[in-house]
Scaffold this motif. Structure first.
Motif, PDB file in Angstrom:
ATOM      1  N   GLN A   1       0.048   4.459  -0.157  1.00  0.00           N
ATOM      2  CA  GLN A   1      -0.428   5.546   0.713  1.00  0.00           C
ATOM      3  C   GLN A   1       0.042   5.320   2.158  1.00  0.00           C
ATOM      4  N   PHE A   2      -0.030   4.063   2.605  1.00  0.00           N
ATOM      5  CA  PHE A   2       0.453   3.747   3.950  1.00  0.00           C
ATOM      6  C   PHE A   2       1.964   3.978   4.035  1.00  0.00           C
TER       7      PHE A   2
ATOM      8  N   GLN B   1      -5.220   4.355   6.427  1.00  0.00           N
ATOM      9  CA  GLN B   1      -4.863   3.227   5.574  1.00  0.00           C
ATOM     10  C   GLN B   1      -5.052   1.898   6.296  1.00  0.00           C
TER      11      GLN B   1
ATOM     12  N   ASN C   1       0.846  -1.184   0.000  1.00  0.00           N
ATOM     13  CA  ASN C   1       0.000   0.000   0.000  1.00  0.00           C
ATOM     14  C   ASN C   1       0.893   1.250   0.000  1.00  0.00           C
TER      15      ASN C   1
END
Length: 164
Positions: A104-105, A120, A102
């Motif tokens: 964004q995380f 997230q 991920n």
């Protein structure tokens, strides 16, 4: 012209005896000076021992909270399970494998953005629920986010928010 010497009267080699009054006064002054110095030193030592009324209480005397044993990061990566974190009277479900790829995380964790990481981890609906429960509990946003992230970090095996 006769040789005039003004110092003839002072050529007596015997030292003049200082009167008993002068010696006693000098000794008394020395005793008073020593006593004053001792009082000043004692006052400094006493002042150094006193703790001001507004001084914070020592933190090292608080009882320690029992901690769960930390999982190693390698153990956490191998286990692909859904973990459940209970906070503010609600259960939050997190899939560990969903965080591995991920971006964004990853970006939020790179800059230490705890609220971004929680979005997230919990998903948008889970984050909204978390915010509602934290407000109901009377927590401040940063305090609630750190507390939640510490719980998530313990379960994921990555540790808490640290000192940041």
């Amino acid at each position: 012209m006769p040789y005039d010497n003004d110092f003839d009267d002072f050529e007596n080699d015997e030292p003049e005896a200082i009167g008993p009054d002068v010696d006693e006064e000098r000794d008394e002054l020395l005793r008073r000076l020593e006593a004053a110095e001792l009082r000043a030193e004692e006052a400094e030592r006493t002042a150094a021992r006193r703790i001001p009324a507004n001084a914070p209480r020592p933190q090292d005397r608080k009882p320690k909270k029992p901690k769960k044993p930390k999982k190693l990061a390698q153990q956490a990566e191998v286990e692909d399970v859904e973990i459940i974190v209970t906070a503010f009277g609600d259960e939050f479900r997190i899939r560990r494998s969903a965080l591995q790829d991920n971006w964004q995380f990853f970006a939020a964790s790179a800059v230490g953005n705890i609220p971004g990481m929680l979005v997230q981890v919990l998903g948008q609906q889970g984050f909204v629920t978390f915010c509602q429960r934290a407000m109901e509990a009377g927590k401040k946003p940063t305090e609630a986010a750190r507390e939640m992230w510490d719980l998530v970090g313990e379960e994921l095996g990555t540790g808490g928010s640290g000192n940041s």
